[in-house]
Write an enzyme that holds these catalytic residues in place. Structure first.
Site: not given
Length: 324
Positions: A132-133, A223, A249, A257
């Site tokens: 994720r980085q 949303k 997901d 969430t």
């Protein structure tokens, strides 16, 4: 073997042998022929985590399992040795390089099996730390995904990731591959869902893959911010009243969430709401809260959790066979 020899002979005499496509195929077939002739086999090599998934993969591949010897030197350094001879074999390493010590372990296991004579090394990283980085947000920051991936890829012939957070870190045409386990997620849902939802637009492609396998409609949650403290969620054009809804997901962390989405869907009349993801990184407290708000919480065995009920072994077996 006779059939394989015939195919190689046919391609080698083809007028299109100089084309990239046929040349690549010819090379692959020659490699397969050579490995069959040499009696090449395969072993699944287990790291210190994901052992249950590793044994399931070995069952799918119908091959043996190797557990390297590991211990710590007095100064804390890791010692790794593969005592089993792996001459002419493919070593399939399955271990999640989650946290720095596990990354080092995975890389040392790669080196150990190579020194034990493995002809090919296929590394599987079910969950990839640092993925994720993938970009620096401030000057001087490390985009950690790239050096970590490069280091692990340097120790194997093929590196398989499972549902990388950003597939763009992999590139195209190289030795790093990304498996999106849509079939595994769909099998877990079986006949218990009526509609599949993605938690946002960015996750829609994964959810749509699962929905197509199941033959169910798919949407992503929309949303709308009402005020500084209130966000309204809805299922787009789908009416979920009386339906069993699966939210799919790539990763569940705190689950906040997904829990809010489940609460909103039930207010809209959803009969049941399930939360599925390729990876689960939640704490015991987060999981307990999720299980109270969702009818089913299920993730894969990429990280060992009490709800790791999405079995990746069949899809991993398929990709290993393709790469070997």
């Amino acid at each position: 073997m006779f059939l394989l020899h015939s195919v190689v002979l046919l391609l080698s005499t083809s007028k299109d042998v100089n084309s990239g496509r046929y040349f690549s195929l010819l090379q692959q077939l020659y490699n397969i022929k050579r490995r069959f002739a040499a009696g090449a086999t395969m072993k699944v090599v287990l790291g210190t985590n994901c052992k249950r998934l590793g044994r399931s993969l070995a069952d799918e591949l119908k091959c043996g399992v190797v557990e390297p010897e590991m211990r710590r030197f007095p100064d804390g350094d890791l010692y790794v040795r593969c005592a089993e001879e792996l001459d002419k074999e493919t070593a399939v390493i399955l271990q999640t390089p989650f946290t720095d010590p596990m990354i080092v372990e995975h890389r040392l296991v790669q080196d150990a099996v190579s020194n034990a004579g493995a002809e090919r090394v296929i590394s599987i990283a079910p969950y990839m730390s640092y993925s994720r980085q993938d970009k620096p947000f401030k000057r001087g920051e490390s985009a950690s995904a790239f050096p970590v991936l490069d280091w692990l890829a340097s120790g194997c012939d093929e590196l398989v990731l499972v549902d990388a957070h950003n597939p763009d870190i992999i590139g195209e045409g190289g030795k790093i591959h990304n498996l999106v386990p849509a079939h595994s997620l769909a099998r877990r849902l079986g006949g218990i869902t009526d509609v599949v939802l993605a938690p946002d637009k960015g996750a829609f492609e994964r959810a749509e893959m699962v929905a197509k396998i199941l033959g169910k409609p798919c949407e992503h949650i929309r949303k709308t911010r009402i005020d500084a403290h209130t966000v309204k969620m809805d299922a787009g054009n789908l009416d979920v009243a009386g339906l069993r809804v699966a939210i799919v997901d790539d990763i569940i962390s705190t689950g906040g969430t997904m829990l809010k989405a489940a609460q909103q869907l039930k207010k809209m009349g959803a009969l049941k709401v399930y939360g599925l993801a390729s990876h689960g990184m939640f704490s015991k407290t987060d999981l307990s809260r999720l299980q109270e708000g969702l009818d089913i919480v299920a993730v894969s065995g990429s990280l060992d959790t009490p709800v790791s009920t999405v079995d990746l072994s069949q899809e991993l077996s398929n990709i290993v066979k393709e790469l070997d």
